[in-house]
Motif scaffolding. Structure first.
Motif, PDB file in Angstrom:
ATOM      1  N   CYS A  56      -4.742   8.129   0.811  1.00 12.49           N
ATOM      2  CA  CYS A  56      -5.818   8.929   0.221  1.00 12.49           C
ATOM      3  C   CYS A  56      -5.877   8.728  -1.286  1.00 12.49           C
ATOM      4  O   CYS A  56      -6.950   8.787  -1.884  1.00 12.49           O
ATOM      5  N   GLN A  57      -4.722   8.457  -1.886  1.00 10.69           N
ATOM      6  CA  GLN A  57      -4.704   8.233  -3.332  1.00 10.69           C
ATOM      7  C   GLN A  57      -5.424   6.926  -3.686  1.00 10.69           C
ATOM      8  O   GLN A  57      -6.039   6.822  -4.743  1.00 10.69           O
ATOM      9  N   VAL A  58      -5.359   5.952  -2.796  1.00 11.24           N
ATOM     10  CA  VAL A  58      -6.047   4.688  -3.050  1.00 11.24           C
ATOM     11  C   VAL A  58      -7.557   4.905  -3.018  1.00 11.24           C
ATOM     12  O   VAL A  58      -8.295   4.367  -3.852  1.00 11.24           O
ATOM     13  N   VAL A  79     -14.766  12.983  -7.181  1.00  8.60           N
ATOM     14  CA  VAL A  79     -13.369  12.865  -7.590  1.00  8.60           C
ATOM     15  C   VAL A  79     -12.606  14.182  -7.478  1.00  8.60           C
ATOM     16  O   VAL A  79     -11.452  14.206  -7.090  1.00  8.60           O
ATOM     17  N   ASP A  80     -13.256  15.282  -7.832  1.00  5.92           N
ATOM     18  CA  ASP A  80     -12.513  16.540  -7.862  1.00  5.92           C
ATOM     19  C   ASP A  80     -13.221  17.663  -7.109  1.00  5.92           C
ATOM     20  O   ASP A  80     -13.112  18.825  -7.477  1.00  5.92           O
ATOM     21  N   ASP A 101      -8.457   6.502  -6.311  1.00 10.69           N
ATOM     22  CA  ASP A 101      -8.493   5.538  -7.418  1.00 10.69           C
ATOM     23  C   ASP A 101      -9.743   4.669  -7.349  1.00 10.69           C
ATOM     24  O   ASP A 101     -10.334   4.328  -8.374  1.00 10.69           O
ATOM     25  N   GLU A 153     -11.165  13.438  -3.225  1.00 12.33           N
ATOM     26  CA  GLU A 153     -10.121  14.225  -3.887  1.00 12.33           C
ATOM     27  C   GLU A 153      -8.867  14.188  -3.003  1.00 12.33           C
ATOM     28  O   GLU A 153      -8.952  14.505  -1.821  1.00 12.33           O
ATOM     29  N   PRO A 154      -7.714  13.786  -3.543  1.00 11.94           N
ATOM     30  CA  PRO A 154      -6.578  13.539  -2.649  1.00 11.94           C
ATOM     31  C   PRO A 154      -5.749  14.762  -2.262  1.00 11.94           C
ATOM     32  O   PRO A 154      -5.107  14.759  -1.223  1.00 11.94           O
ATOM     33  N   ASN A 155      -5.750  15.802  -3.088  1.00 13.08           N
ATOM     34  CA  ASN A 155      -4.823  16.904  -2.822  1.00 13.08           C
ATOM     35  C   ASN A 155      -5.267  17.764  -1.649  1.00 13.08           C
ATOM     36  O   ASN A 155      -4.536  17.938  -0.672  1.00 13.08           O
ATOM     37  N   ALA A 158     -12.554   5.636  -6.105  1.00 11.54           N
ATOM     38  CA  ALA A 158     -13.672   6.479  -6.526  1.00 11.54           C
ATOM     39  C   ALA A 158     -13.710   6.618  -8.044  1.00 11.54           C
ATOM     40  O   ALA A 158     -14.777   6.680  -8.639  1.00 11.54           O
ATOM     41  N   GLN A 159     -12.526   6.628  -8.669  1.00 14.36           N
ATOM     42  CA  GLN A 159     -12.467   6.743 -10.130  1.00 14.36           C
ATOM     43  C   GLN A 159     -12.694   5.413 -10.827  1.00 14.36           C
ATOM     44  O   GLN A 159     -12.623   5.330 -12.054  1.00 14.36           O
ATOM     45  N   LEU A 207      -9.683   1.173  -9.493  1.00 12.23           N
ATOM     46  CA  LEU A 207      -9.515   0.034  -8.591  1.00 12.23           C
ATOM     47  C   LEU A 207     -10.909  -0.481  -8.246  1.00 12.23           C
ATOM     48  O   LEU A 207     -11.826   0.311  -8.034  1.00 12.23           O
ATOM     49  N   ASN A 235      -1.089  10.546   3.260  1.00  9.20           N
ATOM     50  CA  ASN A 235      -0.796  11.029   1.913  1.00  9.20           C
ATOM     51  C   ASN A 235      -0.693   9.898   0.908  1.00  9.20           C
ATOM     52  O   ASN A 235      -0.807  10.118  -0.287  1.00  9.20           O
ATOM     53  N   ARG A 236      -0.431   8.699   1.380  1.00  6.76           N
ATOM     54  CA  ARG A 236      -0.360   7.536   0.483  1.00  6.76           C
ATOM     55  C   ARG A 236      -1.743   6.920   0.315  1.00  6.76           C
ATOM     56  O   ARG A 236      -2.164   6.635  -0.795  1.00  6.76           O
ATOM     57  N   THR A 281      -4.428  -3.106  -2.700  1.00  6.25           N
ATOM     58  CA  THR A 281      -3.549  -1.955  -2.909  1.00  6.25           C
ATOM     59  C   THR A 281      -3.295  -1.208  -1.607  1.00  6.25           C
ATOM     60  O   THR A 281      -2.161  -0.852  -1.305  1.00  6.25           O
TER      61      THR A 281
END
Lengths: 434, 351
Positions: A404-406, A264-265, A409, A201-203, A411-412, A415, A401-402, A423
Motif C-alpha cells: 500500500c505504501q508503494v 494522498v491523505d 508513493d 492513503e496507506p494508514n 500517487a505522490q 515513483l 501493509n508493504r 519497487t
C-alpha cells in the motif's frame, strides 16, 4: 495471643474470599452444563456459538438466531467482533483459553493456521447449491459462504448517462481513457469534483489499495478458478512484469483523474461520502459501500453499478465471491453446527440474510433479490459467469501493509510508472523472502 | 503453647496429604480434559487444605516463616500470574514457531536471527532511539519552560496549568485521530502544502514528535512545578540579596536544587518515549516510505519498535517472531533504564 487471634482472623478472611470467588465461578460452570443437559433431553442439539466478524450486521444475525430457535428449538449464540483482523485475534485468545466457538469467521489465508481444527463440510446439502464454498486440497470443504461481496470500479450510472458514456463499453484501457477524458471535460456541468474517487492513503485505507485494488492485478479478467497470478506470487513473490506494467498504467490514470484532496491523505468516509453525494463518477470500492450509500443524507438515489478494471483489452469481469467464510471448529459441536449451516442455506434464513442484512446470496436457489444498490449489477455479472475470484486473500498476510505504501508513493509522484513496477516487485520479493 | 500436640501433627499431615491429592487430581483432570463438575471445588478445597496443613505444620522453628509466606502468598501468586509467568512464557515462545494458535517445533535462535536480517526492524530500532533522544530533550525543555511560566505571577495561572495538562488526559488513540485531521486539513492550509505532513516519512516523524510533546509536556510540567515550588525561599532570598539576576538564579540555584526532579522527568520521558505506541498507531500506523535503507525499499518509515512488534504479531501473523522482538525490546529497555538511573544517581551524589 492477640496477635495470633488477629492472624487467624485474617487467614479466615482470605479463605472466605478465595472460596467466595471460586464458588461463583463454579456456579457459572455448572449452570452452563445444566442447560446443555436439558436441551439434550429434548432430543436436539446443545447451544452453539458463532463468532461473527461483521459487527454491522449483528442485529440481523441476532434475529437469525431467534428465528432458528423459533423454527427448530435449537439455540445459537452470536458474538460479533469488529473487523476481520481483530476477530482472528480474539479467536486466538479464545483458543488459548479453551473457549472456542463452534462456528467462526475466517478469511482464506487464515485457514492454514487452523489446520487440524476445521471440520470437513463436504457432502452437506447446501454444497450442491453454491459454487462459492471454500475447498482446500488437504482439509476438504472448510469454508461456508455466507455472503458474496464484489469489488471493481463502482460507477454512478446517472452521471455516466448524462456524460454519454456507456458503462458496458468500458472493457479496455483506451475506452477508460476516453471516458475519463470526456467526463473530466464536463465536470462542471455534471456537478463533479473529480472523475474518480481513488484514495492511496496507506494508514487507514491501506487495505483498499494493498488488498482490494491489488486483487485486480491478481484476478482481473480471469475465470473464477484461475490461479495463475496468485500461484506466481506465492511462488516466492514473483510478479508478471508485463501485466503489472499495464496495471500500473491504469492506476496512473486514477492518480491523474482522482480528487487531489482525496488521493494522498483522504479517508474512507470522504471517499464514500463524496461518491454518495454525486461528486465522483467512479469510486474504487466494492459492494460493501451499498449500505453507507443508502444511509447517506446526500444520496439522491442514483443508480450504481460495477465496471471491470480493464487494464488490458477485453477484461470484462469483476471480482465477486465470499471475502470471508464461516468455518466449523472440529472439536466443537460439529453436528449442531452443520445443522445450523444447512438451515442457513434455507428459505427463512436467506430471507433474513438477504433482505435484512443486505447480503448477496451465494446460493443459486435463493429467490430473494437484495435491496442493496449494487446487487443487481453484481448478480448480472454472476449470472453471466463474468466473475473472478478473491485470490488476493491467499497472499502472504501482511503483504498489503508493504504494497500500500508503494501505491501511496506512486500517487505522490515520488515513483513513476516504471518505478512503481520495479519497487512493488522488489517489495513483494523481499517480503516473501523473509 | 510450646508443646506440639499429636492431634495437631496428625491434622497437619492429613490436611497436607488430602490437599495435595485433591490438587493434583483436579489438575490431572484439567490436563486430560475430563469433564467433571466437581473439578473446581476439588481444586479450591485442595489448595485450602494445603494451606491449613502448612499452618498446622508441626514445627516451632519455621512456624513464623510459614505464616509470613502464607500471608505473602496472595500477592506473590498475583505477581507470578500477571508478570513472571507471562514473561517466562514469552521468552519460551520466542524460541518456537508459535503462530498464536499452535506450535509445532522449537526453532532455537531462528527468530532472533531473522529479526536482525529485517531492515525494517533495524530501521524501527534506529527510529525509536532517534525519537527517544528528541523527546527526552524536547519534552523536558518544553515542560520545564511551561513550569517556569506557571510558577510566575501571571494572571489565570490555574487556567494555564489545567489547559497545559489537559492533553495528557486524552487518550493517545483519540489524540492521534484528532491530529490526523489537523495535519490533513488545517496544517496544509496554513503552509499551503498539497497534502498532509503524514504522507511523507520525514514530516510524519516530526508530526509524531509534535503530537507527543503536546501530549506529554503538560504532565512533565506538573512535576517540574512541584520541584520548583520546593526550592527553599531562604536560598532564593539570599541569592537575591547577593545581587543574582533571574538567569543566574535559574542556572545556579533553581536547576541544581531540582536535580532529583530532572532525574525523575528524564527517566519518565525516556521510558515512555521508548514505549510509544498509541499515537504512532493512530497517527501514521507506522506507514511511510524510505526509498533506500540497507539497499531495500521500506514501507514502515515511521514505525517504532512497539508498533513493529504489534504489526509483526498481529498483521503478519508471526507471533513467535513478534515475541522474539518483544524480548529484545525488554532487554533494551531494561538496560537503558538501569544505565540512566545509575548515571543520574552519581550526578546527584556529586552535587
Amino acid at each position: 495471643m492477640k496477635k495470633k487471634l488477629l492472624a487467624t482472623l485474617l487467614v479466615g478472611t482470605m479463605v472466605v474470599a478465595m472460596t467466595a470467588c471460586s464458588s461463583s465461578d463454579n456456579n457459572g460452570g455448572s449452570a452452563q452444563n445444566n442447560e446443555g443437559g436439558s436441551s439434550d433431553a429434548s432430543g436436539s442439539y446443545d447451544e452453539i456459538r458463532l463468532v461473527n466478524g461483521k459487527p454491522e450486521v449483528d442485529t440481523q444475525l441476532q434475529a437469525l438466531a431467534a428465528k432458528y430457535k423459533e423454527e427448530t428449538g435449537n439455540s445459537i449464540k452470536i458474538e460479533s467482533i469488529g473487523g476481520d483482523t481483530s476477530a482472528s485475534d480474539a479467536l486466538k485468545g479464545y483458543f488459548q483459553a479453551g473457549n472456542m466457538p463452534d462456528i467462526f469467521v475466517s478469511e482464506t489465508n487464515q485457514f492454514a493456521d487452523w489446520d487440524g481444527y476445521l471440520a470437513d463440510l463436504s457432502g452437506e446439502a447446501w454444497c450442491d447449491n453454491t459454487q462459492y464454498e471454500y475447498v482446500d486440497e488437504k482439509m476438504g470443504t472448510i469454508g461456508y459462504p455466507y455472503m458474496v461481496e464484489a469489488t471493481a470500479i463502482a460507477y454512478n450510472a446517472d452521471v455516466l448517462e448524462a456524460a454519454g458514456v456507456d458503462p458496458a463499453s468500458l472493457t479496455s484501457p483506451a475506452a477508460y481513457e476516453e471516458a475519463f477524458a470526456t467526463i473530466d471535460s464536463k465536470k462542471d456541468e455534471l456537478g463533479l469534483t473529480a472523475v474518480i474517487g481513488y484514495c492511496a492513503e496507506p494508514n487507514n485505507l491501506g487495505w483498499s489499495t494493498g488488498t482490494h485494488i491489488f486483487a485486480q492485478y491478481l484476478d482481473a479478467g480471469l475465470a473464477a478458478d484461475d490461479t495463475t497470478y496468485i500461484d506466481l506470487l506465492n511462488d516466492g513473490g514473483k510478479i508478471d512484469e508485463a501485466r503489472m506494467t499495464n496495471f500500473a498504467k491504469f492506476i496512473g490514470m486514477f492518480n491523474k483523474y482522482s480528487d487531489p484532496d482525496l488521493l494522498v491523505d483522504g479517508t474512507y468516509d470522504n471517499q464514500v461520502g463524496n461518491f454518495a453525494a454525486g461528486k465522483y463518477a467512479f469510486v474504487t470500492q466494492g459492494s460493501w459501500i451499498g449500505a453507507s450509500l443508502t444511509a447517506n443524507e446526500n444520496y439522491s438515489g442514483f443508480k450504481v453499478g460495477f465496471a471491470p478494471y480493464a487494464f488490458e483489452d477485453g477484461m470484462d469481469t469483476i471480482i465477486a465471491g465470499p471475502s470471508s467464510y464461516w468455518a466449523v471448529y472440529s472439536e466443537g459441536n460439529v453436528e449442531a453446527a452443520k445443522a445450523f449451516l444447512n438451515w442457513c442455506a434455507g428459505d427463512s434464513a436467506q430471507n433474513i440474510l438477504v433482505n435484512d442484512a443486505g447480503f448477496i446470496s451465494p446460493f443459486d436457489n435463493c429467490k430473494y433479490e437484495p435491496s442493496d444498490p449494487f446487487a443487481a449489477s453484481v448478480i448480472s455479472y454472476m449470472q453471466a459467469g463474468k466473475t473472478s475470484g478473491w485470490h488476493t486473500f491467499l497472499k502472504k498476510s501482511g503483504l498489503e501493509n508493504r504494497t500500500c505504501q508503494v501505491f501511496a508513493d506512486y500517487a505522490q509522484k515520488t515513483l513513476d510508472e516504471s518505478g512503481f513496477v520495479s519497487t512493488i516487485g522488489q517489495v513483494i520479493a523481499d517480503y516473501y523472502a523473509e | 503453647m510450646n508443646i506440639l500436640s499429636p492431634v495437631r501433627r496428625i491434622t497437619s499431615y492429613v490436611c497436607l496429604l488430602a490437599g495435595i491429592v485433591m490438587f493434583v487430581a483436579s489438575l490431572y483432570m484439567d490436563i486430560t480434559g475430563v469433564k467433571n463438575d466437581a473439578r473446581g471445588t476439588l481444586l479450591v478445597v485442595g489448595v485450602l487444605l494445603i494451606i491449613a496443613g502448612l499452618y498446622f505444620f508441626p514445627t516451632l522453628k519455621h512456624h513464623r516463616t510459614i505464616i509470613n509466606i502464607l500471608f505473602l502468598f496472595p500477592l506473590l501468586f498475583t505477581f507470578a500470574v500477571t508478570v513472571i509467568i507471562p514473561l517466562l512464557l514469552g521468552i519460551y515462545y520466542s524460541f518456537t514457531d508459535w503462530n498464536g494458535i499452535k506450535m509445532t517445533k522449537m526453532v532455537g535462535f531462528e527468530n532472533y536471527a531473522k529479526m536482525f536480517n529485517q531492515p525494517a526492524f533495524i530501521w524501527s530500532i534506529l527510529l525509536t532511539f532517534l525519537f527517544v533522544v528528541f523527546n527526552m530533550i524536547l519534552v523536558n525543555l518544553v515542560g520545564f519552560l511551561l513550569a517556569l511560566l506557571c510558577t510566575t505571577k501571571i494572571k489565570g495561572l490555574g487556567f494555564f496549568r489545567a489547559s497545559y495538562f489537559l492533553p495528557n488526559l486524552i487518550g493517545g488513540i483519540v489524540l492521534g485521530y484528532i491530529w490526523q485531521f489537523i495535519f490533513a486539513n488545517v496544517v496544509t492550509e496554513i503552509f499551503n502544502q498539497p497534502w498532509s505532513w503524514l504522507a511523507n516519512s520525514n514530516t510524519a516523524f516530526m508530526a509524531i514528535i509534535i503530537v507527543y510533546i503536546w501530549q506529554y509536556a503538560g504532565y512533565i510540567m506538573l512535576i517540574y512545578i512541584t520541584g520548583l515550588t520546593t526550592v527553599p525561599r531562604d536560598v532564593l532570598e539570599a541569592s537575591a540579596i547577593d545581587g543574582a539576576n533571574a538567569i543566574q538564579t535559574l542556572f545556579k540555584i533553581k536547576i541544581p536544587m531540582i536535580a532529583s526532579t530532572i532525574t525523575i522527568c528524564t527517566f519518565l520521558t525516556l521510558t515512555s518515549a521508548f514505549k510509544q505506541f498509541d499515537v504512532n498507531l493512530a497517527l501514521t500506523g507506522g506507514k511511510g516510505s524510505i526509498p533506500d535503507f540497507m539497499g531495500k525499499y521500506l514501507s514502515n518509515g515511521t514505525e517504532m519498535i512497539a508498533l513493529n512488534i504489534y504489526t509483526t504479531a498481529i498483521n503478519d501473523r508471526s507471533y513467535s517472531l513478534g515475541q522474539a522482538k518483544a524480548v529484545l525490546f525488554f532487554i533494551i529497555l531494561a538496560t537503558v533504564s538501569i544505565i540512566q538511573v545509575r548515571i543520574s544517581n552519581k550526578k546527584e551524589v556529586e552535587m
